[in-house]
Design an enzyme around this catalytic site. Structure first.
Site, PDB file in Angstrom:
ATOM      1  N   LYS A 144     -38.087  12.024  44.577  1.00 55.90           N
ATOM      2  CA  LYS A 144     -38.249  13.470  44.765  1.00 55.90           C
ATOM      3  C   LYS A 144     -39.148  13.820  45.951  1.00 55.90           C
ATOM      4  O   LYS A 144     -38.965  14.860  46.580  1.00 55.90           O
ATOM      5  CB  LYS A 144     -38.818  14.118  43.498  1.00 55.90           C
ATOM      6  CG  LYS A 144     -37.806  14.293  42.385  1.00 55.90           C
ATOM      7  CD  LYS A 144     -38.422  15.092  41.238  1.00 55.90           C
ATOM      8  CE  LYS A 144     -37.435  15.298  40.110  1.00 55.90           C
ATOM      9  NZ  LYS A 144     -37.986  16.134  39.025  1.00 55.90           N
ATOM     10  N   ASP A 157     -36.478  22.685  39.567  1.00 56.46           N
ATOM     11  CA  ASP A 157     -37.348  22.488  38.397  1.00 56.46           C
ATOM     12  C   ASP A 157     -38.214  23.731  38.160  1.00 56.46           C
ATOM     13  O   ASP A 157     -38.405  24.146  37.007  1.00 56.46           O
ATOM     14  CB  ASP A 157     -38.268  21.276  38.596  1.00 56.46           C
ATOM     15  CG  ASP A 157     -37.555  19.957  38.359  1.00 56.46           C
ATOM     16  OD1 ASP A 157     -36.539  19.938  37.639  1.00 56.46           O
ATOM     17  OD2 ASP A 157     -38.022  18.931  38.903  1.00 56.46           O
TER      18      ASP A 157
HETATM   19  N1  LIG Z   1     -37.744  19.016  31.003  1.00 53.81           N
HETATM   20  C1  LIG Z   1     -37.501  18.773  32.279  1.00 53.81           C
HETATM   21  O1  LIG Z   1     -36.516  19.215  32.868  1.00 53.81           O
HETATM   22  C2  LIG Z   1     -38.467  17.931  33.057  1.00 53.81           C
HETATM   23  C3  LIG Z   1     -38.479  17.962  34.463  1.00 53.81           C
HETATM   24  C4  LIG Z   1     -39.406  17.176  35.145  1.00 53.81           C
HETATM   25  C5  LIG Z   1     -40.284  16.376  34.424  1.00 53.81           C
HETATM   26  N2  LIG Z   1     -40.246  16.364  33.063  1.00 53.81           N
HETATM   27  C6  LIG Z   1     -41.178  15.545  32.289  1.00 53.81           C
HETATM   28  O2  LIG Z   1     -42.498  15.828  32.718  1.00 53.81           O
HETATM   29  C7  LIG Z   1     -43.319  14.673  32.551  1.00 53.81           C
HETATM   30  C8  LIG Z   1     -44.125  14.395  33.810  1.00 53.81           C
HETATM   31  O3  LIG Z   1     -43.245  14.028  34.858  1.00 53.81           O
HETATM   32  P1  LIG Z   1     -43.806  13.798  36.342  1.00 53.81           P
HETATM   33  O4  LIG Z   1     -42.618  13.555  37.206  1.00 53.81           O
HETATM   34  O5  LIG Z   1     -44.767  14.854  36.723  1.00 53.81           O
HETATM   35  O6  LIG Z   1     -44.624  12.412  36.170  1.00 53.81           O
HETATM   36  P2  LIG Z   1     -45.798  11.866  37.119  1.00 53.81           P
HETATM   37  O7  LIG Z   1     -45.698  12.435  38.488  1.00 53.81           O
HETATM   38  O8  LIG Z   1     -45.776  10.398  36.918  1.00 53.81           O
HETATM   39  O9  LIG Z   1     -47.161  12.462  36.465  1.00 53.81           O
HETATM   40  C9  LIG Z   1     -47.557  12.065  35.191  1.00 53.81           C
HETATM   41  C10 LIG Z   1     -48.769  12.889  34.762  1.00 53.81           C
HETATM   42  O10 LIG Z   1     -48.984  12.639  33.371  1.00 53.81           O
HETATM   43  C11 LIG Z   1     -50.347  12.209  33.179  1.00 53.81           C
HETATM   44  N3  LIG Z   1     -50.326  11.269  32.063  1.00 53.81           N
HETATM   45  C12 LIG Z   1     -49.553  10.170  31.926  1.00 53.81           C
HETATM   46  N4  LIG Z   1     -49.796   9.569  30.749  1.00 53.81           N
HETATM   47  C13 LIG Z   1     -50.755  10.301  30.120  1.00 53.81           C
HETATM   48  C14 LIG Z   1     -51.424  10.190  28.869  1.00 53.81           C
HETATM   49  N5  LIG Z   1     -51.141   9.187  28.026  1.00 53.81           N
HETATM   50  N6  LIG Z   1     -52.338  11.138  28.546  1.00 53.81           N
HETATM   51  C15 LIG Z   1     -52.601  12.160  29.383  1.00 53.81           C
HETATM   52  N7  LIG Z   1     -51.995  12.314  30.596  1.00 53.81           N
HETATM   53  C16 LIG Z   1     -51.087  11.394  30.951  1.00 53.81           C
HETATM   54  C17 LIG Z   1     -50.757  11.609  34.489  1.00 53.81           C
HETATM   55  O11 LIG Z   1     -52.170  11.660  34.562  1.00 53.81           O
HETATM   56  P3  LIG Z   1     -53.024  10.842  35.672  1.00 53.81           P
HETATM   57  O12 LIG Z   1     -53.058  11.720  36.883  1.00 53.81           O
HETATM   58  O13 LIG Z   1     -54.329  10.620  35.047  1.00 53.81           O
HETATM   59  O14 LIG Z   1     -52.247   9.551  35.926  1.00 53.81           O
HETATM   60  C18 LIG Z   1     -50.070  12.547  35.477  1.00 53.81           C
HETATM   61  O15 LIG Z   1     -50.803  13.731  35.670  1.00 53.81           O
HETATM   62  C19 LIG Z   1     -42.368  13.537  32.146  1.00 53.81           C
HETATM   63  O16 LIG Z   1     -42.422  13.385  30.739  1.00 53.81           O
HETATM   64  C20 LIG Z   1     -41.009  14.055  32.563  1.00 53.81           C
HETATM   65  O17 LIG Z   1     -39.957  13.509  31.771  1.00 53.81           O
HETATM   66  C21 LIG Z   1     -39.365  17.122  32.364  1.00 53.81           C
END
Ligand SMILES: NC(=O)c1ccc[n+]([C@@H]2O[C@H](COP(=O)([O-])OP(=O)(O)OC[C@H]3O[C@@H](n4cnc5c(N)ncnc54)[C@H](OP(=O)(O)O)[C@@H]3O)[C@@H](O)[C@H]2O)c1
Length: 282
Positions: free
Chosen positions: A73, A109
């Site tokens: 992305k 998104d």
């Molecule tokens: N529904 C939808 O259409 C949609 C669209 C996009 C994303 N999502 C979902 O959104 C979520 C995040 O996606 P992303 O692309 O932003 O991922 P990302 O860029 O990898 O970011 C992950 C974030 O989650 C935090 N995190 C991970 N594990 C954690 C835990 N156990 N406790 C607290 N914080 C935690 C990380 O914190 P740190 O900074 O400390 O590492 C970081 O801020 C995923 O579950 C994804 O499937 C859903």
């Protein structure tokens, strides 16, 4: 089914790694069928070093465009001809639209998230908390700021919340000291809870405003611990399926010009039990 002329075969792709269990082909194939368009959508596993070739392939063909998911992305931005203001500000593209040999990068998104909030009758404005500071949180903060919310960002790594607030607006906050009782929208945009029903981004569920909506972008499992805790506190809850469906609807509309009802995408996500075994985002 709407009255829509048959057009020659039109194709779109998902480029991601992994890609095999994506839900997007289910949604977009249902949308092509609904719209009466002879099109197709396929998920392709594209490794990071192969992304430039995959994008060049789009440019050389008559293909409608593509979706991007992890890990492409952000890295795709440099390969595109134009970016929408949302994609530029968020720093992430989830949809490429091919227009006459030029590749436009968009981020559906953020508006997909706002559309899902509207469906869930979320408060318009007020104090919102976004949990997380990754790509999904960037889209959420951008969208909520655009929609006039006051935004607090809480993240496991506080420095990342501060950096995000400095870039897109809002304020970084600590879970221990956030003004929870004034919060009317809590959004989990972290990956806590993904494939982990007992994992919550908040070890202690906070005392939110009683009218608050708790929105979890995670949709697998359908009910995370955060949503269970919120329901136990008497609050309204919603998982991320609506956002997933709306971001697909908006990408499909950008490719084809046809705004297929979101219900078509949602129904495609709910096939008979068993068909989704092993399915993964997005
Ligand atoms: N529904 C939808 O259409 C949609 C669209 C996009 C994303 N999502 C979902 O959104 C979520 C995040 O996606 P992303 O692309 O932003 O991922 P990302 O860029 O990898 O970011 C992950 C974030 O989650 C935090 N995190 C991970 N594990 C954690 C835990 N156990 N406790 C607290 N914080 C935690 C990380 O914190 P740190 O900074 O400390 O590492 C970081 O801020 C995923 O579950 C994804 O499937 C859903």
């Amino acid at each position: 089914m709407p009255d829509h002329p048959q057009t020659p075969a039109q194709h779109a792709f998902l480029f991601a790694d992994p890609a095999a269990h994506s839900l997007s082909p289910l949604m977009h194939r249902a949308a092509f069928a609904y719209a009466g368009i002879d099109g197709d959508y396929a998920a392709r596993r594209v490794l990071a070093p192969d992304l430039p070739d995959a994008v060049a392939g789009l440019r050389a063909s008559g293909i409608l465009g593509a979706n991007l998911s992890l890990p492409h992305k952000e890295s795709v931005l440099a390969l595109l001809d134009e970016l929408t203001p949302a994609a530029r500000a968020i720093g992430a593209v989830n949809t490429i639209v091919h227009k006459g040999g030029r590749l436009h990068g968009d981020n559906t998104d953020a508006p997909g998230f706002l559309a899902a909030l509207a469906d869930a009758e979320a408060p318009k404005g007020g104090l919102s908390v976004v949990l997380g500071a990754g790509g999904a949180a960037r889209a959420a903060v951008y969208a909520l700021k655009q929609a006039g919310h006051e935004v607090l960002i809480v993240n496991r790594t506080h420095a990342r919340a501060q950096a995000l607030a400095a870039e897109l607006g809002g304020r970084a906050a600590w879970p221990e000291t956030a003004p929870w009782s004034a919060v009317t929208l809590l959004v989990n945009a972290s990956s806590a809870g993904l494939d982990a029903p007992e994992d919550s981004p908040l070890s202690v569920f906070p005392p939110l405003d009683p009218s608050a909506l708790v929105y979890d972008m995670v949709y697998r499992p359908a009910e995370t611990r955060l949503l269970r805790d919120a329901r136990a506190a008497g609050l309204r809850t919603q998982n991320g399926l609506g956002m997933l469906a709306h971001q697909a609807r908006l990408a499909f509309a950008a490719w084809t010009g046809v705004d297929v009802p979101v219900s078509v995408f949602l129904e495609a996500l709910n096939p008979p039990a068993g068909d989704l075994a092993g399915a993964a985002a997005p």
